[in-house]
Design an enzyme around this catalytic site. Structure first.
Site, short mmCIF file in Angstrom:
data_model
loop_
_atom_site.label_atom_id
_atom_site.label_comp_id
_atom_site.label_asym_id
_atom_site.label_seq_id
_atom_site.Cartn_x
_atom_site.Cartn_y
_atom_site.Cartn_z
N THR A 185 -32.36 -23.51 0.25
CA THR A 185 -32.50 -24.36 1.43
C THR A 185 -33.90 -24.97 1.42
OG1 THR A 185 -33.33 -22.49 2.68
CG2 THR A 185 -30.98 -22.93 2.85
N GLU A 330 -25.87 -24.61 3.26
CA GLU A 330 -25.04 -23.42 3.44
C GLU A 330 -23.55 -23.77 3.51
OE1 GLU A 330 -27.84 -24.12 4.92
OE2 GLU A 330 -29.04 -22.35 5.37
N LYS A 438 -37.54 -29.41 25.63
CA LYS A 438 -37.14 -28.70 26.85
C LYS A 438 -38.04 -29.15 27.99
CE LYS A 438 -35.30 -24.96 24.13
NZ LYS A 438 -35.91 -25.03 22.81
P1 AMP Z 1 -29.84 -29.27 4.49
O1 AMP Z 1 -29.31 -27.92 4.30
O2 AMP Z 1 -31.22 -29.44 3.94
O3 AMP Z 1 -28.91 -30.31 3.99
O4 AMP Z 1 -30.00 -29.50 6.06
C1 AMP Z 1 -28.92 -29.36 6.94
C2 AMP Z 1 -29.30 -29.87 8.30
O5 AMP Z 1 -29.53 -31.28 8.26
C3 AMP Z 1 -28.23 -29.71 9.34
O6 AMP Z 1 -28.19 -28.40 9.87
C4 AMP Z 1 -28.64 -30.75 10.37
O7 AMP Z 1 -29.69 -30.29 11.21
C5 AMP Z 1 -29.18 -31.86 9.51
N1 AMP Z 1 -28.15 -32.89 9.30
C6 AMP Z 1 -27.35 -33.07 8.24
N2 AMP Z 1 -26.55 -34.13 8.42
C7 AMP Z 1 -26.83 -34.63 9.64
C8 AMP Z 1 -26.32 -35.73 10.44
N3 AMP Z 1 -25.37 -36.55 9.99
N4 AMP Z 1 -26.85 -35.91 11.67
C9 AMP Z 1 -27.81 -35.10 12.15
N5 AMP Z 1 -28.33 -34.07 11.46
C10 AMP Z 1 -27.84 -33.83 10.22
#
Ligand code: AMP
Length: 541
Positions: A185, A330, A438
């Site tokens: 991650t 994940e 918040k």
């Molecule tokens: P990663 O594991 O680095 O791909 O990050 C995943 C996170 O990216 C998710 O839990 C979201 O917070 C954010 N994310 C992915 N796609 C979107 C989307 N279309 N809109 C808003 N947030 C997103």
């Protein structure tokens, strides 16, 4: 009583075998790392070379479960590694080269990578890393003899390894639950954690991703993944494309708007995928040069919220469908994709646009719910928002080596996102739970404010963070990067929000900056913004 059907395992090698047998002539086109020229191969040749590469890897001591790291762009050699490594039961560990060298050394050590294959771009990085990665037995330069660089490190040459193995391996029988690949991650806090995919999870995800209401891939498509193969396996496209026999186009290291558009047009690209920041550069180039897309039908945008203004530009100005998608490392990564249901097609444009701004609905294989602070499920009414939990056969059950303990809550994976779900199943991210502002016991969505700001014609990029406030706990601070030559000021920016968001959501101040920090996967780096601007003195404080 069991059914009486064949129990063939879902393995990654079966994808490239299928592509070889039924789409053998379909092309894989890459921009070479060495000199930017175009390289052409086919599924048939990729399969043959992957089998020989697998034999070479075995010669280097790679066995089932051995981790093989990659530091590489999107290209045919990286694609061959995906199949060669997983095909013999070893684990393909794609490393994000944009992470800090200390983080990479940590990841390589944690994964226990025995071999690391790298594109020439990353030789300086590899030379820096090597003394801190004592476990790595072989560093393999992904090039041919003619381009082998001088280095104090003993390097292996990728093409020499293949040349030395004229006979490829026969893919061994594997348990479909065995580990196939590993991705850490991008973690903005703490050490990155490894997500260990299996053959089964990868093949099921690849199936799901091809569905018409997901990425809608077929043998008639030409797919250019801009999303890197080190970012959640390029969202699974290197597996989905062979599954349907789509032509693949790999952009190598040239990710600027001009280089991408050139490749789109030369190869007749129909489908692409990437994070919003990459499309900013591409759309700016299209506009400046007055260009049109020749063949592009749709593009997948995800990784962070796609600003509605970007969806409108693609669809209304260029006739390209935007597939707004949400997922995470994940989740392999696909969770939701935004496509209309039949009934929604009859809605007027305003109503359809409002639906399209959401992150979409789950594809089969992903189940989701939202819960409140007490863990109780919240209504699917498009209004209530809470912590988003997911489950399914391609969702992480535990991190590599049990890092961080058991992540699940009653069998569900907490995404760390706050979202709404509506009666049609459409999910909308309100915020990352850490980013939500918040204010006086109520929540303000930083994503909504950012989306509104970037709709202003003078704004190139925007970020909103919560800043401490004596009365309201937190209030929103807006950081804006103006477009080149634009003169937008604070008052005009704030006035633009009026009527578009609730009055009490209006940012308390605006700061104009030259650039915003991003994570290694192109997301706004809000931890850094909070560090730099978290103590900003608001005029309202
Ligand atoms: P990663 O594991 O680095 O791909 O990050 C995943 C996170 O990216 C998710 O839990 C979201 O917070 C954010 N994310 C992915 N796609 C979107 C989307 N279309 N809109 C808003 N947030 C997103």
């Amino acid at each position: 009583m069991h059914g009486l059907m064949m129990d063939l395992p879902l393995t990654i090698a079966s994808l490239i075998e299928h592509a070889d047998r039924y789409h053998g002539d379909t092309e894989i086109v890459s921009r070479r790392i060495e000199d930017g020229t175009i390289h052409r191969t086919t599924y048939r040749d990729v399969h043959a070379r992957a089998r020989r590469l697998a034999a070479a890897l075995r010669g280097l001591g790679v066995e089932a479960t051995t981790r093989v790291g990659t530091l590489a762009w999107n290209g045919y050699r990286h694609f061959e590694l995906y199949y060669a490594v997983s095909g013999i039961g070893a684990v393909c560990h794609t490393i994000n080269p944009r992470l800090f060298p200390e983080q990479i050394a940590y990841i390589v050590g944690h994964a226990d990578d025995q071999v690391v294959c790298f594109d020439l771009t990353f030789l300086p990085l590899v030379e820096k890393l090597a003394p801190h990665c004592p476990g790595v037995k072989h560093w393999v330069a992904m090039t041919d003899r003619a381009h082998m660089p001088a280095s104090a490190l003993p390097l292996q040459c990728f093409e020499d390894l293949i040349d030395a193995h004229p006979d490829g391996v026969e893919w061994p029988a594997l348990d479909e639950r065995s580990a196939s690949s590993l991705c850490y991650t991008s973690g903005t806090t703490g050490n990155p954690k490894g997500v260990l995919y299996s053959h089964r999870s990868t093949v099921l995800h690849a199936y799901g991703a091809c569905l018409p209401d997901a990425l809608n891939l077929s043998a008639r498509d030409v797919v250019l993944p801009v999303v890197p193969m080190f970012h959640v396996n390029a969202w699974g496209l290197p597996y989905s494309a062979p599954l349907v026999g789509a032509k693949l186009v790999f952009p190598g290291a040239a990710l600027d708007g001009a280089s991408l558009v050139e490749l789109f047009e030369a190869e007749g690209v129909t489908t692409s995928a990437g994070v919003p920041t990459i499309w900013l550069g591409l759309l700016a180039h299209m506009k400046a040069q007055g260009l049109r897309f020749g063949a592009l039908k749709r593009t997948v945008i995800g990784g962070s919220a796609c600003p509605p203004a970007m969806i409108r530009t693609f669809e209304d100005d260029y006739g390209v469908q935007v597939l707004h998608a949400w997922g995470m490392t994940e989740m392999s990564p696909l969770g939701t994709v935004n496509t209309f249901k039949q009934r929604q097609l009859a809605l007027d444009k305003t109503a359809r646009d409002a639906i399209q701004n959401k992150q979409g609905r789950p594809i089969y294989g992903v189940d989701m719910k939202i819960v409140g602070d007490d863990g109780a499920e919240l209504p699917r009414d498009g209004q209530a928002f809470g912590d988003l939990l997911v489950r399914g056969p391609w969702i992480c059950a535990s991190y590599f080596k049990g890092e961080g303990g058991d992540p699940l809550r009653d069998g569900w994976f907490p995404t760390g996102d706050v979202a709404t779900l509506d009666a049609d199943g459409f999910m909308q991210i309100t915020d990352r739970s850490k980013d939500v502002i918040k204010s006086g016991g109520e929540w303000i969505s930083s994503i909504d404010l950012e989306n509104t700001a970037v709709a202003h014609p003078d704004v190139a990029e925007a970020a909103v963070i919560g800043v401490a406030h004596p009365k309201w706990d937190e209030r929103p601070l807006l950081l804006v990067v103006r477009k080149p030559g634009a003169t937008l000021g604070r008052e005009e920016m704030l006035a633009f929000f009026e009527g578009k968001v609730a009055k009490w959501w209006l940012p308390d101040d605006v700061v104009f900056v030259d650039a915003l920090p991003h994570t290694a996967t192109g997301k706004l780096l809000k931890t850094k913004l909070r560090e730099d601007y978290g103590h900003w003195k608001l005029p309202t404080a």
